[in-house]
Write an enzyme that holds these catalytic residues in place. Structure first.
Site: not given
Length: 251
Positions: A133, A147-151, A174, A187, A225
């Protein structure tokens, strides 16, 4: 203060998005074009050697839409090694015709909780599953989605104010969605807090692009999400093998 999540970190990642300057490329005579493509081919052959000895990974995808034409996705064991690849690429003659449109820096990460669970109490870095991993072999799947993401840190929907136990449960739930797509979507999660503008960079691979739509849609309805995630731009593309580059650049 809430307890910060601990992670295990693997290869450093660079998503390098480029747009082809077709107008300038057309002005070149075929001989110069061929020389540039041969130089690029030698560069990619050296990258393949690094891959074969287990010191890194790379892949190229053709991106749809006007955000970019290509993405060069490279993984290395240090930022210095990653920067060396980036600088060498930029010195290629063809790089003058590959205009930067976007980039993203991250490091492949795995939560310490999940890694410890996978390792069963042993040293996670010595566990075969954990290492696969953290230092992934990139699958030659037909399609990529990045894609980028944040909390969120927004009033009551502040991820970082939640207790560790609640965050772990939300991530566990999740993750069950992601695991239900095993065999359909692979992923790679890159942590980017302190590295780039978002907190994670997510890279998905699949032979069926509709699986991207399905998994992202299903995850949007999950609380982790729906309440706590913010997303950047999405990029989707098709696998571009090294031997297909000449065809792409043929006018």
């Amino acid at each position: 203060m809430n307890e910060a999540v601990k992670t295990l970190d693997g290869w450093f990642c660079l998503h390098d998005f480029r747009s082809i300057d077709w107008a300038a490329w057309r002005e070149l005579n075929p001989g110069n074009q061929e020389l540039m493509l041969n130089e690029l081919s030698h560069f990619l052959s050296d990258m393949e050697i690094t891959k074969n000895i287990g010191e890194g990974e790379h892949t190229i995808y053709s991106i749809l839409g006007q955000k970019a034409d290509l993405v060069f996705f490279t993984l290395r064991d240090s930022l210095e090694a990653l920067n060396e690849v980036e600088n060498r690429f930029n010195k290629l003659a063809i790089a003058d015709y590959l205009l930067p449109t976007y980039s993203y820096i991250s490091v492949v990460e795995l939560s310490n909780y999940l890694a410890s669970h996978m390792a069963g109490g042993d040293d996670p870095y010595q566990n075969k599953g954990v290492r696969a991993r953290l230092y992934p072999a990139l699958p030659p799947k037909k399609h990529i989605c990045f894609y980028p993401m944040s909390k969120k840190r927004d009033g009551a929907d502040n991820w970082y104010m939640l207790p560790m136990e609640e965050r772990q449960q939300l991530i566990r739930d999740h993750g069950l969605i992601g695991r239900s797509y095993a065999g359909k979507v692979q992923q790679i999660i890159g942590g980017s807090i302190g590295f780039d503008d978002y907190e994670w960079g997510v890279t998905l691979f699949s032979d069926d692009a509709l699986e991207f739509k399905r998994i992202v849609t299903e995850m949007r309805f999950d609380e982790a999400s729906a309440r706590y995630a913010e997303f950047g731009s999405f990029f989707i593309g098709n696998l571009l093998l090294s031997e297909q580059l000449s065809k792409l650049f043929t006018i």
